[in-house]
Design a protein around this motif. Structure first.
Motif, PDB file in Angstrom:
ATOM      1  N   LEU A 142       6.828  26.286 -37.798  1.00 17.12           N
ATOM      2  CA  LEU A 142       6.684  27.413 -38.720  1.00 17.12           C
ATOM      3  C   LEU A 142       7.621  27.273 -39.914  1.00 17.12           C
ATOM      4  CD1 LEU A 142       6.323  30.598 -36.483  1.00 17.12           C
ATOM      5  CD2 LEU A 142       4.707  29.772 -38.189  1.00 17.12           C
ATOM      6  N   LYS A 143       8.840  26.829 -39.654  1.00 15.68           N
ATOM      7  CA  LYS A 143       9.809  26.693 -40.742  1.00 15.68           C
ATOM      8  C   LYS A 143       9.306  25.716 -41.798  1.00 15.68           C
ATOM      9  CE  LYS A 143      14.638  25.686 -41.726  1.00 15.68           C
ATOM     10  NZ  LYS A 143      15.933  25.198 -41.200  1.00 15.68           N
ATOM     11  N   LYS A 144       8.655  24.636 -41.364  1.00 16.81           N
ATOM     12  CA  LYS A 144       8.112  23.653 -42.300  1.00 16.81           C
ATOM     13  C   LYS A 144       6.861  24.169 -43.010  1.00 16.81           C
ATOM     14  CE  LYS A 144       9.694  19.546 -39.762  1.00 16.81           C
ATOM     15  NZ  LYS A 144       9.255  18.355 -38.993  1.00 16.81           N
ATOM     16  N   SER A 145       6.100  25.034 -42.319  1.00 18.67           N
ATOM     17  CA  SER A 145       4.788  25.448 -42.824  1.00 18.67           C
ATOM     18  C   SER A 145       4.828  26.669 -43.731  1.00 18.67           C
ATOM     19  CB  SER A 145       3.845  25.731 -41.649  1.00 18.67           C
ATOM     20  OG  SER A 145       3.741  24.617 -40.798  1.00 18.67           O
ATOM     21  N   MET A 146       5.808  27.550 -43.522  1.00 22.34           N
ATOM     22  CA  MET A 146       5.830  28.801 -44.289  1.00 22.34           C
ATOM     23  C   MET A 146       6.266  28.533 -45.731  1.00 22.34           C
ATOM     24  SD  MET A 146       7.349  31.474 -41.462  1.00 22.34           S
ATOM     25  CE  MET A 146       6.996  32.933 -42.448  1.00 22.34           C
ATOM     26  N   PRO A 147       5.467  28.948 -46.713  1.00 19.38           N
ATOM     27  CA  PRO A 147       5.774  28.634 -48.121  1.00 19.38           C
ATOM     28  C   PRO A 147       6.923  29.443 -48.688  1.00 19.38           C
ATOM     29  CG  PRO A 147       3.831  30.018 -47.982  1.00 19.38           C
ATOM     30  CD  PRO A 147       4.203  29.669 -46.564  1.00 19.38           C
ATOM     31  N   GLU A 148       7.294  30.546 -48.033  1.00 21.49           N
ATOM     32  CA  GLU A 148       8.355  31.388 -48.567  1.00 21.49           C
ATOM     33  C   GLU A 148       9.229  31.912 -47.434  1.00 21.49           C
ATOM     34  OE1 GLU A 148       6.657  34.787 -50.452  1.00 21.49           O
ATOM     35  OE2 GLU A 148       5.401  35.322 -48.743  1.00 21.49           O
ATOM     36  N   ASP A 149      10.438  32.275 -47.783  1.00 25.97           N
ATOM     37  CA  ASP A 149      11.360  32.827 -46.801  1.00 25.97           C
ATOM     38  C   ASP A 149      11.191  34.341 -46.773  1.00 25.97           C
ATOM     39  OD1 ASP A 149      13.272  32.937 -44.890  1.00 25.97           O
ATOM     40  OD2 ASP A 149      14.968  32.519 -46.206  1.00 25.97           O
ATOM     41  N   VAL A 150      10.588  34.833 -45.719  1.00 21.79           N
ATOM     42  CA  VAL A 150      10.275  36.263 -45.588  1.00 21.79           C
ATOM     43  C   VAL A 150      11.509  37.010 -45.070  1.00 21.79           C
ATOM     44  CG1 VAL A 150       8.799  37.914 -44.375  1.00 21.79           C
ATOM     45  CG2 VAL A 150       7.872  35.722 -45.146  1.00 21.79           C
ATOM     46  N   PRO A 151      11.789  38.210 -45.573  1.00 18.37           N
ATOM     47  CA  PRO A 151      12.921  38.975 -45.043  1.00 18.37           C
ATOM     48  C   PRO A 151      12.674  39.416 -43.599  1.00 18.37           C
ATOM     49  CG  PRO A 151      11.664  40.301 -46.597  1.00 18.37           C
ATOM     50  CD  PRO A 151      11.128  38.910 -46.697  1.00 18.37           C
ATOM     51  N   PHE A 152      13.712  39.394 -42.813  1.00 19.90           N
ATOM     52  CA  PHE A 152      13.669  39.808 -41.406  1.00 19.90           C
ATOM     53  C   PHE A 152      14.788  40.826 -41.224  1.00 19.90           C
ATOM     54  CE2 PHE A 152      14.312  39.914 -36.948  1.00 19.90           C
ATOM     55  CZ  PHE A 152      13.238  39.312 -36.305  1.00 19.90           C
ATOM     56  N   SER A 153      14.442  42.043 -40.791  1.00 21.47           N
ATOM     57  CA  SER A 153      15.417  43.127 -40.714  1.00 21.47           C
ATOM     58  C   SER A 153      15.765  43.484 -39.269  1.00 21.47           C
ATOM     59  CB  SER A 153      14.888  44.380 -41.423  1.00 21.47           C
ATOM     60  OG  SER A 153      14.782  44.154 -42.803  1.00 21.47           O
ATOM     61  N   TRP A 154      17.065  43.598 -39.029  1.00 22.05           N
ATOM     62  CA  TRP A 154      17.561  44.111 -37.762  1.00 22.05           C
ATOM     63  C   TRP A 154      17.845  45.598 -37.943  1.00 22.05           C
ATOM     64  CZ3 TRP A 154      16.800  41.062 -33.860  1.00 22.05           C
ATOM     65  CH2 TRP A 154      16.853  39.666 -34.030  1.00 22.05           C
ATOM     66  N   VAL A 155      17.205  46.426 -37.148  1.00 18.92           N
ATOM     67  CA  VAL A 155      17.327  47.883 -37.281  1.00 18.92           C
ATOM     68  C   VAL A 155      18.298  48.395 -36.212  1.00 18.92           C
ATOM     69  CG1 VAL A 155      16.067  50.073 -37.187  1.00 18.92           C
ATOM     70  CG2 VAL A 155      14.974  48.037 -38.161  1.00 18.92           C
ATOM     71  N   PRO A 156      19.248  49.234 -36.588  1.00 19.88           N
ATOM     72  CA  PRO A 156      20.148  49.815 -35.592  1.00 19.88           C
ATOM     73  C   PRO A 156      19.354  50.481 -34.461  1.00 19.88           C
ATOM     74  CG  PRO A 156      20.905  50.333 -37.799  1.00 19.88           C
ATOM     75  CD  PRO A 156      19.558  49.684 -37.951  1.00 19.88           C
ATOM     76  N   PRO A 157      19.769  50.304 -33.215  1.00 19.23           N
ATOM     77  CA  PRO A 157      19.001  50.841 -32.077  1.00 19.23           C
ATOM     78  C   PRO A 157      18.684  52.329 -32.190  1.00 19.23           C
ATOM     79  CG  PRO A 157      20.696  49.347 -31.284  1.00 19.23           C
ATOM     80  CD  PRO A 157      20.932  49.506 -32.758  1.00 19.23           C
ATOM     81  N   ALA A 158      19.624  53.121 -32.689  1.00 20.07           N
ATOM     82  CA  ALA A 158      19.374  54.568 -32.816  1.00 20.07           C
ATOM     83  C   ALA A 158      18.245  54.832 -33.811  1.00 20.07           C
ATOM     84  CB  ALA A 158      20.643  55.281 -33.256  1.00 20.07           C
ATOM     85  N   SER A 159      18.226  54.089 -34.910  1.00 21.46           N
ATOM     86  CA  SER A 159      17.152  54.255 -35.896  1.00 21.46           C
ATOM     87  C   SER A 159      15.829  53.765 -35.329  1.00 21.46           C
ATOM     88  CB  SER A 159      17.484  53.483 -37.184  1.00 21.46           C
ATOM     89  OG  SER A 159      18.652  53.972 -37.780  1.00 21.46           O
ATOM     90  N   TRP A 160      15.877  52.673 -34.576  1.00 19.73           N
ATOM     91  CA  TRP A 160      14.658  52.116 -33.968  1.00 19.73           C
ATOM     92  C   TRP A 160      13.987  53.138 -33.060  1.00 19.73           C
ATOM     93  CZ3 TRP A 160      12.051  47.742 -35.031  1.00 19.73           C
ATOM     94  CH2 TRP A 160      11.071  47.314 -34.112  1.00 19.73           C
ATOM     95  N   LYS A 161      14.772  53.833 -32.289  1.00 19.15           N
ATOM     96  CA  LYS A 161      14.228  54.816 -31.357  1.00 19.15           C
ATOM     97  C   LYS A 161      13.562  55.980 -32.080  1.00 19.15           C
ATOM     98  CE  LYS A 161      17.439  53.824 -27.595  1.00 19.15           C
ATOM     99  NZ  LYS A 161      18.572  54.339 -26.770  1.00 19.15           N
TER     100      LYS A 161
END
Length: 218
Positions: free
Chosen positions: A69-88
C-alpha cells in the motif's frame, strides 16, 4: 455470470442512489461530530502508520500488504487518533474500532488502539478504495465502473451464498459481505480475526469459473 447476478437485482439503480445518499449524509456528519473530534496534534500521515505496521505488527501478511500500500498510494492521507472520550461520544464510531470518513478523506481510530494493526490497515484500505468504488458505482460505463460493477456482482453472489448456508440473521458475524466497500477492504485486510476468517472461508467455498470465488476476485 456477473451479468446474471445483476439482472436478478432489479433495484440496482435504487441501491446506487442509496449509496450516494449515505455518502452525502456522511459529508454532513463530517462537518459536526467527526470534524469536532479531530485535533491537528493527533493527526499524522498514513505512510507513517503503514511504517508502524511494517515494523511492529509482527505479522508477515500485514507487513507485506502495508508495504504494498505504501508503494501504491499516490498521496499521503491524514490519519487521526481521536481521544477515547471523544471517540465514545461520536455517533459514527459507536461500536467501531476504527472508521474512514470519506468527506475529510481520513482514517481515524481511538488513540488507545495503536496496537490494533489489523484495524489500522483496514481503515487505510478504505481510504485507498472508497472514492474509486463510489465513482465506479455512479459511472458504471467507465473502465473503473465496469470493474466496480463486477465487484458488486461478486459481493452479491457471495452474500447470497452466505445467506443460503447460514441464514440472514448471521450477517452481523460476516460484516465484510454487507456492501461493496467492506467487501473490497475485507478481502485484503488479512486480519486474524474470526470475522475476516469467516468471510474468506466463505469465498473460498464458492466455485467460480474453475476457481473458487476468492481466487477469482483477487
Amino acid at each position: 455470470w456477473c451479468r446474471d447476478v445483476r439482472s436478478e437485482e432489479s433495484s440496482d439503480g435504487d441501491k446506487r442512489k442509496d449509496r450516494v445518499k449515505v455518502y452525502k449524509e456522511s459529508r454532513n456528519k463530517s462537518k459536526t461530530e467527526v470534524s469536532d473530534s479531530i485535533r491537528y496534534k493527533d493527526t499524522i500521515g498514513t505512510r507513517s502508520v503503514l511504517d508502524d505496521i511494517i515494523k511492529n505488527s509482527g505479522s508477515e501478511n500485514l507487513s507485506y500488504l502495508a508495504a504494498f500500500l505504501k508503494k501504491s498510494m499516490p498521496e499521503d492521507v491524514p490519519f487521526s487518533w481521536v481521544p477515547p472520550a471523544s471517540w465514545k461520544r461520536m455517533k459514527e464510531a459507536r461500536g467501531a474500532q476504527g472508521l474512514y470518513d470519506p468527506y475529510s478523506h481520513r482514517p481515524m481510530m481511538p488513540s488507545d488502539g495503536k496496537s490494533d494493526y489489523g484495524t489500522m490497515l483496514h481503515e487505510i484500505l478504505h481510504s485507498a478504495t472508497y472514492h474509486k468504488l463510489d465513482f465506479g458505482s455512479r459511472n458504471p460505463n467507465t473502465p473503473i465502473g465496469k470493474l466496480v460493477v463486477e465487484l458488486e456482482g461478486l459481493q452479491k453472489l457471495s452474500l447470497k451464498a452466505w445467506n443460503r448456508k447460514h441464514g440472514r440473521s448471521t450477517l452481523a458475524s460476516n460484516y465484510y459481505l454487507s456492501n461493496v466497500y467492506e467487501f473490497t477492504a475485507g478481502l485484503f485486510s488479512v486480519s486474524s480475526t474470526t470475522r475476516t476468517k469467516d468471510s474468506l472461508d466463505s469465498l473460498k467455498s464458492i466455485p467460480a469459473d474453475g476457481w473458487n470465488l476468492f481466487q477469482h476476485v483477487v
